[in-house]
Design a protein around this motif. Structure first.
Motif, short mmCIF file in Angstrom:
data_model
loop_
_atom_site.label_atom_id
_atom_site.label_comp_id
_atom_site.label_asym_id
_atom_site.label_seq_id
_atom_site.Cartn_x
_atom_site.Cartn_y
_atom_site.Cartn_z
N UNK A 162 43.09 32.24 42.67
CA UNK A 162 43.56 33.58 42.33
C UNK A 162 44.84 33.49 41.50
N UNK A 163 45.77 32.66 41.95
CA UNK A 163 47.02 32.48 41.21
C UNK A 163 46.80 31.75 39.90
N UNK A 164 45.96 30.72 39.93
CA UNK A 164 45.69 29.96 38.71
C UNK A 164 45.06 30.82 37.62
N UNK A 165 44.22 31.75 38.04
CA UNK A 165 43.57 32.64 37.07
C UNK A 165 44.54 33.66 36.49
N UNK A 166 45.53 34.05 37.28
CA UNK A 166 46.49 35.02 36.79
C UNK A 166 46.60 36.28 37.63
N UNK A 167 45.94 36.30 38.79
CA UNK A 167 46.11 37.42 39.71
C UNK A 167 45.16 38.57 39.51
N UNK A 168 45.61 39.71 40.01
CA UNK A 168 44.76 40.90 40.12
C UNK A 168 44.12 41.33 38.81
N UNK A 169 44.88 41.43 37.75
CA UNK A 169 44.34 41.91 36.47
C UNK A 169 43.24 41.01 35.93
N UNK A 170 43.40 39.73 36.10
CA UNK A 170 42.41 38.78 35.58
C UNK A 170 41.15 38.79 36.45
N UNK A 171 41.32 38.91 37.76
CA UNK A 171 40.15 39.00 38.65
C UNK A 171 39.39 40.29 38.36
N UNK A 172 40.12 41.37 38.08
CA UNK A 172 39.46 42.63 37.70
C UNK A 172 38.70 42.44 36.40
N UNK A 173 39.30 41.76 35.42
CA UNK A 173 38.62 41.52 34.15
C UNK A 173 37.35 40.70 34.37
N UNK A 174 37.45 39.64 35.17
CA UNK A 174 36.29 38.79 35.46
C UNK A 174 35.16 39.62 36.07
N UNK A 175 35.51 40.45 37.03
CA UNK A 175 34.52 41.30 37.69
C UNK A 175 33.88 42.26 36.69
N UNK A 176 34.70 42.93 35.91
CA UNK A 176 34.16 43.89 34.95
C UNK A 176 33.31 43.20 33.89
N UNK A 177 33.74 42.05 33.43
CA UNK A 177 32.96 41.33 32.42
C UNK A 177 31.62 40.89 33.00
N UNK A 178 31.63 40.41 34.25
CA UNK A 178 30.38 40.03 34.93
C UNK A 178 29.39 41.21 34.90
N UNK A 179 29.85 42.38 35.31
CA UNK A 179 28.95 43.53 35.35
C UNK A 179 28.59 44.04 33.96
N UNK A 180 29.49 43.92 32.99
CA UNK A 180 29.15 44.30 31.62
C UNK A 180 28.01 43.43 31.10
N UNK A 181 28.07 42.15 31.38
CA UNK A 181 27.02 41.23 30.96
C UNK A 181 25.72 41.60 31.66
#
Length: 126
Positions: free
Chosen positions: A7-26
């Motif tokens: 979580x920290x390595x990725x960059x925290x909340x905003x990046x995890x939100x981006x990953x989630x949204x990108x997953x569902x966009x795909x």
């Protein structure tokens, strides 16, 4: 020195939100994963929020899902859906593309994809 969480390595909340949204966009736009998309409601807002909350804790950040819904009980929650190898592979297709777009470091990408695959494979019930 304490080791950093994914979580920290990725960059925290905003990046995890981006990953989630990108997953569902795909998942929402890729014809190759239509069977996986069809397992989800038409409106993905709830799915996006639950996956974000789950990934937050699963990656070592705040346990948002557990605080709201209790233990994830992933296999139990996925039992109503026919999760076979094809569904697993479609899920991984979406997550792999999202991770590839987000993570530059090969070692972190490999670690994440292995963990995602193991979890996705554990969801198989057919």
């Amino acid at each position: 020195m304490q080791e950093m969480t994914p979580y920290q390595l990725l960059g925290g909340e905003g990046v995890v939100r981006w990953l989630t949204d990108r997953f569902y966009d795909i998942m929402d736009s890729e014809p190759a994963v239509k069977p996986l998309r069809d397992m989800h409601p038409d409106d993905l807002a709830g799915s996006r929020q639950k996956l974000f909350m789950f990934l937050s804790g699963w990656l070592g950040g705040p346990s948002l899902y557990m605080e709201t819904f209790g233990h994830p009980r992933l296999r139990m929650r996925h039992m109503p859906f026919a999760v076979d190898e094809a569904a697993r592979d479609q899920w991984m297709f979406c997550m792999r593309q999202a991770v590839d777009e987000l993570v530059a470091e090969d070692w972190l990408k490999e670690k994440l994809l292995e963990a995602f695959y193991n979890t996705a494979d554990f969801m198989r019930n057919r």
